[in-house]
Design an enzyme around this catalytic site. Structure first.
Site, PDB file in Angstrom:
ATOM      1  N   HIS A   1       0.864  -1.182   0.000  1.00  0.00           N
ATOM      2  CA  HIS A   1       0.000   0.000   0.000  1.00  0.00           C
ATOM      3  C   HIS A   1       0.897   1.227   0.000  1.00  0.00           C
ATOM      4  O   HIS A   1       1.741   1.401   0.871  1.00  0.00           O
ATOM      5  CB  HIS A   1      -0.922   0.024   1.218  1.00  0.00           C
ATOM      6  CG  HIS A   1      -1.881   1.182   1.190  1.00  0.00           C
ATOM      7  ND1 HIS A   1      -3.146   1.094   0.653  1.00  0.00           N
ATOM      8  CD2 HIS A   1      -1.743   2.471   1.609  1.00  0.00           C
ATOM      9  CE1 HIS A   1      -3.759   2.258   0.752  1.00  0.00           C
ATOM     10  NE2 HIS A   1      -2.914   3.108   1.321  1.00  0.00           N
ATOM     11  N   CYS A   2       0.708   2.089  -0.999  1.00  0.00           N
ATOM     12  CA  CYS A   2       1.564   3.274  -1.147  1.00  0.00           C
ATOM     13  C   CYS A   2       0.772   4.533  -0.803  1.00  0.00           C
ATOM     14  O   CYS A   2      -0.185   4.872  -1.515  1.00  0.00           O
ATOM     15  CB  CYS A   2       2.090   3.370  -2.577  1.00  0.00           C
ATOM     16  SG  CYS A   2       3.116   4.832  -2.862  1.00  0.00           S
ATOM     17  N   PRO A   3       1.154   5.248   0.253  1.00  0.00           N
ATOM     18  CA  PRO A   3       0.430   6.476   0.600  1.00  0.00           C
ATOM     19  C   PRO A   3       0.607   7.585  -0.435  1.00  0.00           C
ATOM     20  O   PRO A   3      -0.236   8.475  -0.540  1.00  0.00           O
ATOM     21  CB  PRO A   3       1.037   6.877   1.951  1.00  0.00           C
ATOM     22  CG  PRO A   3       2.382   6.236   1.970  1.00  0.00           C
ATOM     23  CD  PRO A   3       2.235   4.955   1.214  1.00  0.00           C
TER      24      PRO A   3
END
Length: 274
Positions: A131-133
């Site tokens: 998961h990439c912010p």
């Protein structure tokens, strides 16, 4: 915070405060770099052809980076249908004796092979890498191409800005800051220094990230699978097959386009039981 999928428009949006802040910061830094390159480095140039060519190349890469980011952020990464882990649905699968159903108790879904649960999106995602912010989304089966392209084009504009900055700095030193810019020397120095820091940090980060993603794609192994030590036997004919699954079947310039989505017919969707 959870994710919300608008199915009629096929737009995936994750309502996460940290991710939204990172997205806002990302666009601020891109716009700031674009401003400095356009109005501090190129516009005052005494060579119109030099400024025009470099400006066109830079704006093209900025546009491709923004489009890639938007596609990575708003594309469904490959979420698994929610609420399918019911006795009625399992019976409808017609499983053979001895077959085991993989369930996710967090989102009440039957998990296909290589799917993992994301605590931010609160959904299971097929071939979830992480998961990439910065894109406020999971990087998974459906949007990994856009994530790679975003890192690629940001790396391009970062390196390009550093090259332009070097030429401008040399020109300013030679002219004693007299004719190299429309801004006063202190303001120009601040612009150049901040752009240099931004360019160095972003170029290093995106080049490393892009290289890591390409290695994972070639090996057909996600980041989560590496961390957990999960083994997976790649299907197909080697490294190129893994690239084709992400970017498209035929090798073409469309691999570099965020406007092109790989054909689903080439992908082998994973079964919901083992």
């Amino acid at each position: 915070m959870g994710g919300k999928l608008i199915r009629n428009g096929r737009v995936w949006f994750v309502n996460d405060s940290c991710g939204l802040f990172c997205v806002a910061l990302t666009y601020f830094l891109i716009l700031y770099g674009d401003f400095v390159v356009s109005f501090v480095l190129l516009r005052p140039s005494q060579f119109p052809l030099y400024a025009t060519i470099n400006g066109a190349i830079f704006q093209f890469c900025v546009t491709m980076a923004v489009v890639s980011h938007l596609k990575a952020m708003f594309t469904d990464p490959g979420v698994v249908p929610k609420g399918t882990a019911t006795q009625e649905y399992i019976q409808s699968l017609g499983l053979k004796p001895g077959q085991v159903v993989l369930k996710c108790t967090k989102c009440c879904s039957i998990k296909p092979d290589r799917a993992h649960h994301c605590s931010v999106c609160q959904r299971c995602v097929r071939k979830m890498d992480h998961h990439c912010p910065w894109v406020n989304n999971c990087v998974g089966e459906n949007n990994q191409k856009y994530f790679v392209l975003f890192n690629l084009y940001v790396a391009c504009i970062s390196v390009h800005s550093l090259v332009l900055l070097l030429f401008t700095f040399v020109s300013c030193v030679r002219s004693e800051w007299a004719v190299c810019t429309d801004w006063n020397p202190p303001a120009t120095a601040v612009f150049l220094a901040t752009l240099a820091i931004e360019g160095i940090l972003f170029s290093l980060f995106t080049i490393i990230m892009c290289s890591n993603q390409l290695c994972s794609i070639c090996e057909d192994e996600t980041g989560i699978e590496k961390l957990k030590g999960e083994t997976w036997r790649p299907e197909g004919d080697g490294r190129l097959d893994g690239v084709r699954k992400v970017f498209g079947k035929s090798v073409s310039i469309r691999w570099l386009s965020p406007f092109h989505h790989p054909s689903d017919r080439y992908r082998k969707y994973h079964t919901y039981y083992v």
